[in-house]
Write an enzyme that holds these catalytic residues in place. Structure first.
Site, PDB file in Angstrom:
ATOM      1  N   GLY A 183       0.817  -1.209   0.000  1.00 57.55           N
ATOM      2  CA  GLY A 183       0.000   0.000   0.000  1.00 57.55           C
ATOM      3  C   GLY A 183       0.850   1.258   0.000  1.00 57.55           C
ATOM      4  CB  SER A 211      -0.485  -7.719  -2.765  1.00 57.78           C
ATOM      5  OG  SER A 211      -1.198  -6.558  -3.123  1.00 57.78           O
ATOM      6  CB  CYS A 233      -1.436  12.029   9.164  1.00 56.31           C
ATOM      7  SG  CYS A 233      -3.083  12.305   8.483  1.00 56.31           S
ATOM      8  N   GLY A 273      -3.600  11.980   1.997  1.00 53.61           N
ATOM      9  CA  GLY A 273      -4.155  11.465   3.238  1.00 53.61           C
ATOM     10  C   GLY A 273      -5.254  10.441   3.010  1.00 53.61           C
ATOM     11  CG  HIS A 282      -1.709  16.593   6.372  1.00 55.19           C
ATOM     12  ND1 HIS A 282      -2.057  16.374   5.059  1.00 55.19           N
ATOM     13  CD2 HIS A 282      -2.222  15.550   7.089  1.00 55.19           C
ATOM     14  CE1 HIS A 282      -2.748  15.236   4.992  1.00 55.19           C
ATOM     15  NE2 HIS A 282      -2.862  14.726   6.197  1.00 55.19           N
TER      16      HIS A 282
END
Length: 341
Positions: free
Chosen positions: A12, A40, A129, A160, A243
């Site tokens: 990912g 995967s 985050c 995000g 961010h």
């Protein structure tokens, strides 16, 4: 001390950066394996010049593993993280599944590494985050003058929401550039290109988004102070990575911008970029690919007795996710908090 490591969700967006950070920081692994969902399994991953085959997430895969770095959706994490912990590993979980569990430490190493002394469930939670970068900036100021209240507005990057969200933004920008119709929106709450979205998260309580609720609850837990008041507004902006946050702070004791700058410069993981007249301010583009939290626009709030305003920026995929998780793993190794294998 070298340790046996597994990366869950290795293919990912965050898992890929976890691999990069592990390599860049020369994490002391003895063995390493990469796990992911069934779609995967069997894929080849190149890590530090060696080929690895992606394995399925199953109990046998965690045999002998000491540290698990996991980045999966919360629903998956609720099943897989206990599975890994049951095998004797310490799981550093990047999902939202465990953050508010009282038996799971919620850790930002620059702020509360001592919380890693006790890991009752074998799981350590990696915070949200937007919370991570904020508390890194808050910690040295809280120690100096004790924070009473935080009012924060975020300007959060498309990444995000993951790789598909970034691709959606890029497709929208390309369509606008060619004068074409914008493709149907599927990842963000509305068209992000040329726009700002204050509703790009699931609804939470009392009109707040889940993201805003996370910032309120997680800040109190990480800082170890339930008396800190947090009033957040989160928004998504058409930025790929990084961010940004406008933070207003009210303190119990007097604090000047000069004192704040000095404390922040001395604090771990922070870079002060604060010369407005020269155009030196934290920018999302400049933080991309960096592990530090950048702080600037440090100025007095003239409307309250002990108030400051800050502008705080960080790479949300690195310090906001992958790097923070790897830093937690580094503390576990350095302090000898790991189970023996």
């Amino acid at each position: 001390m070298s340790v046996n490591v597994a990366v869950v969700g290795a293919t990912g967006a965050v898992g890929e950066i976890m691999r990069q950070v592990l390599a860049e920081r020369s994490f002391p692994f003895k063995t390493i394996k990469f796990l992911a969902s069934e779609r995967s399994v069997g894929k080849a991953i190149d890590f530090k010049g060696k080929k690895y085959t992606v394995e399925a997430i199953r109990p046998e895969a965690f045999a002998g593993v000491q540290i698990v770095l996991s980045s999966t959706p919360a629903a998956v994490s609720r099943e897989t993280s206990p599975m890994a912990a049951k095998s004797g590993a310490i799981v550093i979980d990047n999902s939202s599944a465990w953050r508010m569990d009282p038996q799971v430490p919620l850790v930002v190493p620059e702020v509360n590494a001592d919380a890693l002394r006790s890991i009752p469930k074998g799981i350590v939670a990696n915070p949200n985050c937007s919370t991570i970068q904020m508390v890194v900036a808050l910690k040295p100021l809280h120690d100096l003058a004790r924070i009473k209240r935080v009012v924060v507005a975020t300007y959060q990057a498309s990444s995000g929401k993951g790789a598909k969200a970034m691709m959606e933004l890029e497709a929208q920008i390309a369509s606008i550039g060619r004068g074409q119709r914008i493709p149907p929106v599927s990842q963000h709450a509305a068209q992000l290109a040329g726009n700002v979205l204050p509703h790009d998260w699931k609804p939470g309580e009392d009109g707040y988004s889940e993201e805003e609720t996370k910032m309120i609850k997680e800040t109190k837990k990480i800082m170890g102070d339930d008396s800190i008041l947090v009033s957040p507004t989160t928004a998504r902006v058409p930025v790929r990575t990084g961010h940004s946050e406008a933070i207003n702070l009210e303190f119990e004791r007097p604090i000047t911008p000069e004192q704040a700058r000095e404390a922040l410069r001395k604090a771990p993981g922070i870079v002060v970029v604060d010369d407005y007249a020269k155009g030196e301010v934290p920018l999302a583009l400049q933080c991309e690919g960096r592990d530090e939290v950048f702080v600037g626009r440090i100025r007095r709030d003239p409307t309250i007795a002990n108030g400051l305003n800050l502008w705080v920026v960080a790479d949300n995929l690195r310090k906001g996710a992958a790097t923070n998780a790897v830093q937690i793993a580094e503390v576990l190794v350095q302090r000898g908090y790991l189970p023996k294998k």
